[in-house]
Design a protein around this motif. Sequence first.
Motif, mmCIF file in Angstrom:
data_model
loop_
_atom_site.group_PDB
_atom_site.id
_atom_site.type_symbol
_atom_site.label_atom_id
_atom_site.label_comp_id
_atom_site.label_asym_id
_atom_site.label_seq_id
_atom_site.Cartn_x
_atom_site.Cartn_y
_atom_site.Cartn_z
ATOM 1 N N GLU A 38 35.680 46.818 48.057
ATOM 2 C CA GLU A 38 37.037 47.245 47.714
ATOM 3 C C GLU A 38 37.057 48.003 46.389
ATOM 4 O O GLU A 38 37.722 49.028 46.263
ATOM 5 C CB GLU A 38 37.979 46.038 47.660
ATOM 6 C CG GLU A 38 38.276 45.453 49.022
ATOM 7 C CD GLU A 38 39.058 44.163 48.961
ATOM 8 O OE1 GLU A 38 39.339 43.662 47.848
ATOM 9 O OE2 GLU A 38 39.393 43.639 50.035
ATOM 10 N N ASP A 39 36.302 47.506 45.401
ATOM 11 C CA ASP A 39 36.227 48.203 44.120
ATOM 12 C C ASP A 39 35.585 49.582 44.282
ATOM 13 O O ASP A 39 36.048 50.576 43.719
ATOM 14 C CB ASP A 39 35.441 47.381 43.093
ATOM 15 C CG ASP A 39 36.202 46.146 42.638
ATOM 16 O OD1 ASP A 39 37.424 46.078 42.890
ATOM 17 O OD2 ASP A 39 35.576 45.262 42.026
ATOM 18 N N TYR A 41 35.487 51.391 46.997
ATOM 19 C CA TYR A 41 36.373 52.250 47.784
ATOM 20 C C TYR A 41 37.541 52.761 46.940
ATOM 21 O O TYR A 41 37.895 53.927 47.013
ATOM 22 C CB TYR A 41 36.892 51.483 48.999
ATOM 23 C CG TYR A 41 37.645 52.340 49.986
ATOM 24 C CD1 TYR A 41 36.957 53.146 50.884
ATOM 25 C CD2 TYR A 41 39.036 52.350 50.014
ATOM 26 C CE1 TYR A 41 37.636 53.933 51.788
ATOM 27 C CE2 TYR A 41 39.716 53.147 50.912
ATOM 28 C CZ TYR A 41 39.014 53.935 51.807
ATOM 29 O OH TYR A 41 39.694 54.724 52.691
ATOM 30 N N LEU A 42 38.130 51.881 46.128
ATOM 31 C CA LEU A 42 39.295 52.262 45.338
ATOM 32 C C LEU A 42 38.931 53.028 44.068
ATOM 33 O O LEU A 42 39.607 53.979 43.693
ATOM 34 C CB LEU A 42 40.119 51.026 44.973
ATOM 35 C CG LEU A 42 40.758 50.287 46.151
ATOM 36 C CD1 LEU A 42 41.393 48.998 45.664
ATOM 37 C CD2 LEU A 42 41.778 51.156 46.854
#
Length: 131
Positions: A38-39, A41-42
């Motif tokens: 998630e990190d 990707y964001l």
Amino acid sequence: MQKNLHPSVIKFKEFVKNNPALIKEVRDGKSTWQELYEDWYLLGEEDNRWESLGVKASNSVEKNDENKGDWISTILGAVQKMDPNQIQHYINNLSQALGAIQGVISQFQGSQPSQVKPKIEHKHPFSFRKD
């Protein structure tokens, strides 16, 4: 058998392979794969968060842009990376959205009185009758 993975998952796996410090992070229990993904990707690969983990920033995107030089090769490279199924999905969604917008517009136009009166057309311009 390997499942067909989303392109972003494949890129994340390559990122992890190039940065073994991430594997150690998960094995030590400091983070989970989900959190790291998630990190990544964001925030992207260039974020400061990765430097704190000892990950080297990848300059592969910059190298690719420098090597391609002209815009035609850039466009051709982008076309080759496109997933036809995903593009078809986006086109279908866009078509449905446009259909909904057209429906709303037609409802508003239908509620207004029409200013143009329809012409009454006769089949024959002169009406002759036999006596």
